[in-house]
Design a protein around this motif. Structure first.
Motif, PDB file in Angstrom:
ATOM      1  N   ALA A   1     -22.986 -13.287  17.184  1.00 38.21           N
ATOM      2  CA  ALA A   1     -22.561 -14.642  17.079  1.00 38.21           C
ATOM      3  C   ALA A   1     -22.099 -15.588  18.359  1.00 38.21           C
ATOM      4  N   ASN A   2     -22.264 -16.315  18.305  1.00 35.39           N
ATOM      5  CA  ASN A   2     -21.141 -17.073  19.417  1.00 35.39           C
ATOM      6  C   ASN A   2     -19.785 -17.665  18.991  1.00 35.39           C
ATOM      7  N   ALA A   3     -19.062 -17.848  19.967  1.00 39.70           N
ATOM      8  CA  ALA A   3     -18.056 -18.376  20.124  1.00 39.70           C
ATOM      9  C   ALA A   3     -17.695 -19.533  20.798  1.00 39.70           C
ATOM     10  N   ILE A   4     -16.948 -20.641  20.274  1.00 34.27           N
ATOM     11  CA  ILE A   4     -17.031 -21.273  21.265  1.00 34.27           C
ATOM     12  C   ILE A   4     -14.905 -21.472  21.977  1.00 34.27           C
ATOM     13  N   CYS A   5     -14.458 -21.676  22.608  1.00 38.02           N
ATOM     14  CA  CYS A   5     -13.321 -21.822  23.302  1.00 38.02           C
ATOM     15  C   CYS A   5     -13.443 -22.970  23.975  1.00 38.02           C
ATOM     16  N   PRO A   6     -12.605 -23.631  23.235  1.00 37.09           N
ATOM     17  CA  PRO A   6     -12.136 -25.557  23.838  1.00 37.09           C
ATOM     18  C   PRO A   6     -10.984 -25.271  24.637  1.00 37.09           C
ATOM     19  N   GLY A   7     -10.846 -26.483  25.655  1.00 37.35           N
ATOM     20  CA  GLY A   7      -9.542 -26.345  25.751  1.00 37.35           C
ATOM     21  C   GLY A   7      -8.234 -27.184  25.406  1.00 37.35           C
ATOM     22  N   PRO A   8      -7.966 -28.056  26.246  1.00 34.77           N
ATOM     23  CA  PRO A   8      -6.664 -29.415  25.063  1.00 34.77           C
ATOM     24  C   PRO A   8      -7.840 -30.220  25.461  1.00 34.77           C
ATOM     25  N   ILE A   9      -7.084 -30.714  23.262  1.00 36.19           N
ATOM     26  CA  ILE A   9      -8.423 -31.666  23.947  1.00 36.19           C
ATOM     27  C   ILE A   9      -7.858 -33.030  22.499  1.00 36.19           C
ATOM     28  N   ASP A  10      -8.053 -34.264  23.070  1.00 35.55           N
ATOM     29  CA  ASP A  10      -7.494 -35.277  22.964  1.00 35.55           C
ATOM     30  C   ASP A  10      -7.056 -36.120  21.305  1.00 35.55           C
ATOM     31  N   THR A  11      -6.355 -35.116  20.286  1.00 32.01           N
ATOM     32  CA  THR A  11      -6.124 -35.233  18.935  1.00 32.01           C
ATOM     33  C   THR A  11      -5.257 -34.884  18.666  1.00 32.01           C
ATOM     34  N   PRO A  12      -4.830 -35.173  17.026  1.00 32.78           N
ATOM     35  CA  PRO A  12      -3.722 -35.394  16.903  1.00 32.78           C
ATOM     36  C   PRO A  12      -2.983 -33.912  16.861  1.00 32.78           C
ATOM     37  N   MET A  13      -3.770 -33.027  16.755  1.00 36.25           N
ATOM     38  CA  MET A  13      -2.840 -31.508  16.771  1.00 36.25           C
ATOM     39  C   MET A  13      -2.630 -31.181  18.695  1.00 36.25           C
ATOM     40  N   MET A  14      -2.979 -31.918  20.244  1.00 33.49           N
ATOM     41  CA  MET A  14      -2.575 -31.987  20.675  1.00 33.49           C
ATOM     42  C   MET A  14      -1.140 -33.186  21.050  1.00 33.49           C
ATOM     43  N   ASP A  15      -1.139 -33.778  20.383  1.00 35.70           N
ATOM     44  CA  ASP A  15      -0.087 -34.552  20.281  1.00 35.70           C
ATOM     45  C   ASP A  15       1.309 -33.722  19.537  1.00 35.70           C
ATOM     46  N   ALA A  16       0.870 -32.676  18.535  1.00 36.79           N
ATOM     47  CA  ALA A  16       1.459 -32.131  17.844  1.00 36.79           C
ATOM     48  C   ALA A  16       2.490 -30.898  18.763  1.00 36.79           C
ATOM     49  N   ILE A  17       1.086 -30.168  19.330  1.00 35.87           N
ATOM     50  CA  ILE A  17       2.185 -29.374  20.522  1.00 35.87           C
ATOM     51  C   ILE A  17       2.793 -29.540  21.216  1.00 35.87           C
ATOM     52  N   THR A  18       2.760 -30.661  22.322  1.00 36.02           N
ATOM     53  CA  THR A  18       3.155 -31.760  22.889  1.00 36.02           C
ATOM     54  C   THR A  18       4.568 -31.493  21.616  1.00 36.02           C
ATOM     55  N   ASP A  19       4.092 -32.084  21.354  1.00 38.53           N
ATOM     56  CA  ASP A  19       6.276 -32.776  20.795  1.00 38.53           C
ATOM     57  C   ASP A  19       6.973 -31.910  20.565  1.00 38.53           C
ATOM     58  N   HIS A  20       6.171 -30.413  20.095  1.00 40.68           N
ATOM     59  CA  HIS A  20       6.423 -29.082  19.636  1.00 40.68           C
ATOM     60  C   HIS A  20       7.326 -28.798  20.958  1.00 40.68           C
ATOM     61  N   ALA A  70     -19.418 -16.637  24.487  1.00 38.98           N
ATOM     62  CA  ALA A  70     -18.048 -16.858  24.718  1.00 38.98           C
ATOM     63  C   ALA A  70     -18.178 -18.678  25.299  1.00 38.98           C
ATOM     64  N   MET A  71     -18.776 -18.880  24.401  1.00 34.17           N
ATOM     65  CA  MET A  71     -18.689 -21.031  25.517  1.00 34.17           C
ATOM     66  C   MET A  71     -17.288 -21.531  25.577  1.00 34.17           C
ATOM     67  N   ASN A  72     -16.947 -21.910  26.799  1.00 31.52           N
ATOM     68  CA  ASN A  72     -15.553 -22.377  27.527  1.00 31.52           C
ATOM     69  C   ASN A  72     -16.090 -24.124  27.712  1.00 31.52           C
ATOM     70  N   VAL A  73     -15.427 -24.918  26.349  1.00 34.87           N
ATOM     71  CA  VAL A  73     -15.643 -25.889  26.662  1.00 34.87           C
ATOM     72  C   VAL A  73     -14.138 -26.721  27.179  1.00 34.87           C
ATOM     73  N   CYS A  74     -14.433 -26.260  28.179  1.00 38.26           N
ATOM     74  CA  CYS A  74     -12.411 -26.722  28.954  1.00 38.26           C
ATOM     75  C   CYS A  74     -12.213 -27.462  29.739  1.00 38.26           C
ATOM     76  N   GLY A  75     -13.346 -28.544  30.340  1.00 41.86           N
ATOM     77  CA  GLY A  75     -13.051 -29.051  31.639  1.00 41.86           C
ATOM     78  C   GLY A  75     -12.549 -28.374  32.562  1.00 41.86           C
TER      79      GLY A  75
END
Length: 80
Positions: A1-20, A70-75
């Motif tokens: 198995a492999n895992a993708i470890c994303p960093g902060p992504i420009d999505t509505p979820m990031m907006d919700a996290i920011t608002d919280h 574990a593949m970091n796609v995080c900039g």
């Protein structure tokens, strides 16, 4: 198995996290977002397509020899 470890992504979820989290940090929404971007080596939020490309790669025959990663796609966030 492999895992993708994303960093902060420009999505509505990031907006919700920011608002919280912005009020708890006693910051405005844009200030909080600026701080999050400043912590990233590339000084930006990722596009969702960047993570999707990694998903497509790992699902392809080209990645048949990649396992247990574990593949970091995080900039570069993990470097800061």
């Amino acid at each position: 198995a492999n895992a993708i470890c994303p960093g902060p992504i420009d999505t509505p979820m990031m907006d919700a996290i920011t608002d919280h989290l912005a009020p708890a940090a006693k910051m405005g929404r844009e200030d909080f977002r600026r701080v999050a971007v400043a912590k990233n080596v590339q000084r930006r939020l990722l596009d969702p397509e960047e993570v999707a490309h990694m998903v497509a790669y790992l699902a392809s025959d080209q990645a048949r020899g990649v396992t247990g990663q574990a593949m970091n796609v995080c900039g570069g966030l993990v470097l800061s």
